[in-house]
Write a protein that holds these residues in place. Structure first.
Motif, PDB file in Angstrom:
ATOM      1  N   SER A  22      -9.166  35.394 -59.014  1.00 48.70           N
ATOM      2  CA  SER A  22      -8.382  34.486 -59.841  1.00 48.70           C
ATOM      3  C   SER A  22      -8.112  33.219 -59.035  1.00 48.70           C
ATOM      4  CB  SER A  22      -7.062  35.159 -60.219  1.00 48.70           C
ATOM      5  OG  SER A  22      -6.199  34.243 -60.850  1.00 48.70           O
ATOM      6  N   ILE A  23      -8.504  32.097 -59.576  1.00 48.23           N
ATOM      7  CA  ILE A  23      -8.267  30.829 -58.889  1.00 48.23           C
ATOM      8  C   ILE A  23      -7.052  30.187 -59.532  1.00 48.23           C
ATOM      9  CG2 ILE A  23      -9.226  28.604 -58.207  1.00 48.23           C
ATOM     10  CD1 ILE A  23     -10.782  30.999 -57.079  1.00 48.23           C
ATOM     11  N   HIS A  24      -5.912  30.389 -58.900  1.00 41.56           N
ATOM     12  CA  HIS A  24      -4.628  29.862 -59.388  1.00 41.56           C
ATOM     13  C   HIS A  24      -4.444  30.238 -60.864  1.00 41.56           C
ATOM     14  CE1 HIS A  24      -1.082  27.471 -58.856  1.00 41.56           C
ATOM     15  NE2 HIS A  24      -1.339  26.803 -59.936  1.00 41.56           N
ATOM     16  N   GLY A  25      -4.567  31.535 -61.117  1.00 33.83           N
ATOM     17  CA  GLY A  25      -4.486  32.037 -62.484  1.00 33.83           C
ATOM     18  C   GLY A  25      -3.148  31.751 -63.139  1.00 33.83           C
ATOM     19  N   MET A  26      -3.179  31.548 -64.411  1.00 33.42           N
ATOM     20  CA  MET A  26      -1.968  31.243 -65.174  1.00 33.42           C
ATOM     21  C   MET A  26      -1.336  32.492 -65.782  1.00 33.42           C
ATOM     22  SD  MET A  26      -1.707  28.049 -64.678  1.00 33.42           S
ATOM     23  CE  MET A  26      -0.465  27.559 -65.837  1.00 33.42           C
ATOM     24  N   PHE A  27      -2.024  33.631 -65.664  1.00 33.60           N
ATOM     25  CA  PHE A  27      -1.530  34.855 -66.260  1.00 33.60           C
ATOM     26  C   PHE A  27      -1.523  35.976 -65.227  1.00 33.60           C
ATOM     27  CE2 PHE A  27      -3.978  32.452 -69.401  1.00 33.60           C
ATOM     28  CZ  PHE A  27      -2.970  32.163 -70.300  1.00 33.60           C
ATOM     29  N   ARG A  28      -0.558  36.861 -65.331  1.00 29.99           N
ATOM     30  CA  ARG A  28      -0.515  38.039 -64.471  1.00 29.99           C
ATOM     31  C   ARG A  28      -1.583  39.020 -64.939  1.00 29.99           C
ATOM     32  NH1 ARG A  28       1.323  42.668 -65.348  1.00 29.99           N
ATOM     33  NH2 ARG A  28       1.784  44.096 -63.669  1.00 29.99           N
ATOM     34  N   VAL A  29      -2.350  39.530 -63.989  1.00 32.76           N
ATOM     35  CA  VAL A  29      -3.383  40.513 -64.311  1.00 32.76           C
ATOM     36  C   VAL A  29      -2.745  41.890 -64.181  1.00 32.76           C
ATOM     37  CG1 VAL A  29      -5.639  41.448 -63.696  1.00 32.76           C
ATOM     38  CG2 VAL A  29      -5.197  38.992 -63.442  1.00 32.76           C
ATOM     39  N   GLY A  41      -7.930  42.783 -56.626  1.00 37.78           N
ATOM     40  CA  GLY A  41      -7.973  41.382 -57.010  1.00 37.78           C
ATOM     41  C   GLY A  41      -7.450  40.474 -55.917  1.00 37.78           C
ATOM     42  N   ILE A  42      -7.968  39.259 -55.937  1.00 33.53           N
ATOM     43  CA  ILE A  42      -7.503  38.211 -55.032  1.00 33.53           C
ATOM     44  C   ILE A  42      -7.182  36.990 -55.881  1.00 33.53           C
ATOM     45  CG2 ILE A  42      -8.211  36.585 -53.213  1.00 33.53           C
ATOM     46  CD1 ILE A  42      -9.804  38.839 -51.961  1.00 33.53           C
ATOM     47  N   ASN A  43      -6.019  36.403 -55.628  1.00 33.45           N
ATOM     48  CA  ASN A  43      -5.620  35.160 -56.287  1.00 33.45           C
ATOM     49  C   ASN A  43      -5.571  34.053 -55.247  1.00 33.45           C
ATOM     50  OD1 ASN A  43      -4.649  33.484 -58.437  1.00 33.45           O
ATOM     51  ND2 ASN A  43      -2.597  33.699 -57.617  1.00 33.45           N
ATOM     52  N   VAL A  44      -5.985  32.872 -55.633  1.00 30.57           N
ATOM     53  CA  VAL A  44      -5.944  31.709 -54.749  1.00 30.57           C
ATOM     54  C   VAL A  44      -4.874  30.769 -55.289  1.00 30.57           C
ATOM     55  CG1 VAL A  44      -7.288  29.836 -53.731  1.00 30.57           C
ATOM     56  CG2 VAL A  44      -8.383  32.033 -54.223  1.00 30.57           C
ATOM     57  N   HIS A  45      -3.955  30.372 -54.410  1.00 37.84           N
ATOM     58  CA  HIS A  45      -2.708  29.738 -54.837  1.00 37.84           C
ATOM     59  C   HIS A  45      -2.277  28.693 -53.812  1.00 37.84           C
ATOM     60  CE1 HIS A  45       1.544  29.573 -55.928  1.00 37.84           C
ATOM     61  NE2 HIS A  45       1.443  30.573 -56.769  1.00 37.84           N
ATOM     62  N   PRO A  46      -1.936  27.475 -54.233  1.00 38.68           N
ATOM     63  CA  PRO A  46      -1.402  26.511 -53.272  1.00 38.68           C
ATOM     64  C   PRO A  46       0.063  26.817 -52.958  1.00 38.68           C
ATOM     65  CG  PRO A  46      -1.414  25.534 -55.446  1.00 38.68           C
ATOM     66  CD  PRO A  46      -2.046  26.907 -55.577  1.00 38.68           C
ATOM     67  N   PHE A  47       0.463  26.545 -51.729  1.00 35.80           N
ATOM     68  CA  PHE A  47       1.863  26.717 -51.314  1.00 35.80           C
ATOM     69  C   PHE A  47       2.401  28.124 -51.588  1.00 35.80           C
ATOM     70  CE2 PHE A  47       1.481  22.143 -52.261  1.00 35.80           C
ATOM     71  CZ  PHE A  47       1.871  21.611 -51.047  1.00 35.80           C
ATOM     72  N   THR A  49       3.184  30.746 -49.751  1.00 36.81           N
ATOM     73  CA  THR A  49       4.269  31.317 -48.953  1.00 36.81           C
ATOM     74  C   THR A  49       5.611  30.628 -49.196  1.00 36.81           C
ATOM     75  OG1 THR A  49       3.644  29.944 -47.063  1.00 36.81           O
ATOM     76  CG2 THR A  49       2.726  32.161 -47.147  1.00 36.81           C
ATOM     77  N   LYS A  50       5.591  29.370 -49.591  1.00 35.34           N
ATOM     78  CA  LYS A  50       6.845  28.643 -49.836  1.00 35.34           C
ATOM     79  C   LYS A  50       7.224  28.566 -51.313  1.00 35.34           C
ATOM     80  CE  LYS A  50       8.320  25.385 -46.804  1.00 35.34           C
ATOM     81  NZ  LYS A  50       8.373  24.046 -46.199  1.00 35.34           N
ATOM     82  N   TYR A  51       6.218  28.461 -52.183  1.00 34.67           N
ATOM     83  CA  TYR A  51       6.485  28.255 -53.605  1.00 34.67           C
ATOM     84  C   TYR A  51       5.637  29.181 -54.475  1.00 34.67           C
ATOM     85  CZ  TYR A  51       8.419  24.022 -51.559  1.00 34.67           C
ATOM     86  OH  TYR A  51       9.130  23.150 -50.782  1.00 34.67           O
ATOM     87  N   PRO A  52       5.870  30.493 -54.385  1.00 29.76           N
ATOM     88  CA  PRO A  52       5.129  31.402 -55.278  1.00 29.76           C
ATOM     89  C   PRO A  52       5.538  31.141 -56.724  1.00 29.76           C
ATOM     90  CG  PRO A  52       6.876  32.575 -54.140  1.00 29.76           C
ATOM     91  CD  PRO A  52       6.841  31.191 -53.564  1.00 29.76           C
ATOM     92  N   GLY A  53       4.688  31.554 -57.632  1.00 22.62           N
ATOM     93  CA  GLY A  53       5.022  31.370 -59.051  1.00 22.62           C
ATOM     94  C   GLY A  53       4.488  30.066 -59.606  1.00 22.62           C
ATOM     95  N   ARG A  54       5.131  29.620 -60.672  1.00 25.41           N
ATOM     96  CA  ARG A  54       4.662  28.442 -61.407  1.00 25.41           C
ATOM     97  C   ARG A  54       4.945  27.126 -60.688  1.00 25.41           C
ATOM     98  NH1 ARG A  54       3.037  29.344 -66.557  1.00 25.41           N
ATOM     99  NH2 ARG A  54       3.537  31.368 -67.421  1.00 25.41           N
ATOM    100  N   ASP A  55       4.094  26.157 -60.957  1.00 26.08           N
ATOM    101  CA  ASP A  55       4.230  24.770 -60.516  1.00 26.08           C
ATOM    102  C   ASP A  55       4.482  24.612 -59.019  1.00 26.08           C
ATOM    103  OD1 ASP A  55       4.219  21.994 -60.846  1.00 26.08           O
ATOM    104  OD2 ASP A  55       6.371  21.925 -61.263  1.00 26.08           O
ATOM    105  N   PRO A  56       3.679  25.259 -58.184  1.00 27.97           N
ATOM    106  CA  PRO A  56       3.925  25.145 -56.750  1.00 27.97           C
ATOM    107  C   PRO A  56       3.747  23.728 -56.217  1.00 27.97           C
ATOM    108  CG  PRO A  56       1.836  26.227 -57.157  1.00 27.97           C
ATOM    109  CD  PRO A  56       2.525  26.099 -58.481  1.00 27.97           C
TER     110      PRO A  56
END
Length: 141
Positions: A22-29, A41-47, A49-56
């Protein structure tokens, strides 16, 4: 196979496979979907460690962050709580207009190479796990 089904209604159509990426997926799998993949599964997400969740990126900009990072993490039953498996970092990009900070879109465009780097590292780790399993097959020369 690319599947977009945010309600996860047609589970039978999801293939069993090696990895859900998942590349910065918008839905929980859901766990029941992740269980269909040998390596989860692996998700790729910016920030991450500091800003998990939406709108990091938006939250990082509001906080005045000077650095940026992109992380690959395992997907778990609880959203954005998986183990970090790869990370790449850089400097927060500047806006083309010096009178304002960069926009969320400008940051995403600038950090795309970090996504490529992190996905490459994460897939390399999975490939090494597969190679190790093959080397450990009994009777293999």
């Amino acid at each position: 196979k690319v599947i977009v089904d945010p309600k996860w209604q047609d589970l039978a159509s999801y293939p069993e496979g090696h990895l859900c990426l998942s590349i910065h997926g918008m839905f929980r799998v859901p766990t029941r979907v992740l269980e269909r993949f040998r390596y989860g599964g692996i998700n790729v997400h910016p920030f991450y460690t500091k800003y998990p969740g939406r709108d990091p990126v938006g939250r990082a900009l509001k906080a005045g962050e000077k650095a940026v990072d992109v992380t690959a993490h395992t997907m778990e039953a609880v959203l954005d709580r998986g183990e970090v498996v790869a990370m790449a970092a850089g400097v927060m990009p500047r806006s083309p207009d010096p009178s304002r900070p960069p926009s969320v879109e400008e940051v995403y465009n600038a950090i795309l190479p970090l996504y490529v780097e992190v996905v490459t590292m994460a897939l390399g780790m999975i490939a090494e796990r597969i190679a190790q399993e093959v080397r450990n097959v009994p009777g293999r020369v």
